[in-house]
Design an enzyme around this catalytic site. Structure first.
Site, PDB file in Angstrom:
ATOM      1  N   ASP A  74       0.843  -1.199   0.000  1.00 42.36           N
ATOM      2  CA  ASP A  74       0.000   0.000   0.000  1.00 42.36           C
ATOM      3  C   ASP A  74       0.880   1.252   0.000  1.00 42.36           C
ATOM      4  O   ASP A  74       2.049   1.195   0.401  1.00 42.36           O
ATOM      5  CB  ASP A  74      -0.872   0.030   1.257  1.00 42.36           C
ATOM      6  CG  ASP A  74      -1.800  -1.173   1.340  1.00 42.36           C
ATOM      7  OD1 ASP A  74      -2.121  -1.747   0.283  1.00 42.36           O
ATOM      8  OD2 ASP A  74      -2.187  -1.520   2.476  1.00 42.36           O
ATOM      9  N   VAL A  75       0.283   2.376  -0.398  1.00 40.32           N
ATOM     10  CA  VAL A  75       1.044   3.639  -0.454  1.00 40.32           C
ATOM     11  C   VAL A  75       1.689   3.958   0.892  1.00 40.32           C
ATOM     12  O   VAL A  75       2.834   4.413   0.959  1.00 40.32           O
ATOM     13  CB  VAL A  75       0.109   4.803  -0.875  1.00 40.32           C
ATOM     14  CG1 VAL A  75       0.805   6.144  -0.728  1.00 40.32           C
ATOM     15  CG2 VAL A  75      -0.334   4.628  -2.303  1.00 40.32           C
TER      16      VAL A  75
END
Ligand code: URA
Length: 232
Positions: A101-102
């Site tokens: 994920d970011v």
């Protein structure tokens, strides 16, 4: 390999622009101007475009310590892409092996070898991925015993057909967990902790199978050695 394909693989030219460059007599093979795009060349051919030597790049294998705020995606959206941190020719051909994920940090692999990527991620191969998970609330006592047992048995996540594969959970401190997964479903770590009533505040991947980040600082990358590539 056809000469127009060789040109498109070693320069920024598309196949059709490569044909135009050939037509303009900009390309030499072994000292001779060649105009025919179907001419066969091999890695030993000395190919020059506008006087510059061209060489095929082999398959590349990279490990990177992903900082937060960088995206494991093929296309640029709101965030910079992990591959933009890698300074290699034709970096646009590199794909991440799975995704973080970011806001997740840590070990990301990138390659242009699709088969290798498949071997690394295949659940059948059971390469463990170790995550350091920081929780909003302490997890201990009976709740921890239950979580360890639930994760080992597999959790039924919303929207998934099958339970998660057996995962190993232990605590390093009351709020810092170590979780080893053998698969990679969407937001899996966060969803597994949500399922047991916990909230993940920070997530970091430390290793994939035998590969660990070592002393790579956030944002740094390095190419893998042959021994490392061959372990998968
Ligand atoms: N699990 C998650 O929830 N996020 C990640 O980035 C990786 C695993």
């Amino acid at each position: 390999m056809r000469l127009d394909r060789f040109l498109s693989e070693t320069t920024e030219l598309s196949r059709s622009l490569a044909k135009k460059a050939l037509h303009r007599e900009e390309v030499e093979v072994d000292g001779e101007v060649i105009k025919n795009p179907a001419t066969q060349v091999d890695p030993n051919s000395r190919v020059m475009w506008k006087g510059l030597p061209l060489a095929l790049v082999g398959l590349r294998y990279v490990m990177l310590n992903k900082p937060s705020g960088v995206e494991c995606s093929a296309r640029r959206g709101r965030y910079p892409l992990v591959r933009e941190l890698v300074d290699l020719p034709h970096v646009e051909r590199l794909q991440t092996v799975g995704r973080l994920d970011v806001d997740t940090t840590g070990l990301v692999l990138l390659t242009d070898d699709g088969q290798w990527s498949h071997r690394v991620t295949s659940p059948k191969r059971r390469f463990g991925k170790v995550y350091r998970v920081n929780l909003a609330e302490p997890l201990s006592g009976v709740a921890l015993d239950r979580a360890v047992a639930d994760f080992a048995a597999g959790i039924q996540l919303e929207g998934e057909e099958k339970r998660t594969r057996p995962a190993e959970l232990s605590m390093r401190t009351p709020t810092e967990a170590e979780l080893t997964l053998h698969e990679g479903k969407y937001h899996q770590v966060k969803r597994m902790f949500t399922a047991i009533g916990q909230h993940v505040v920070a997530l970091h991947r430390e290793s994939i199978g035998p590969l660990t980040l070592g002393d790579l600082a956030p944002g740094e990358w390095r190419e893998l050695g042959e021994g490392e590539i061959g372990q998968f």
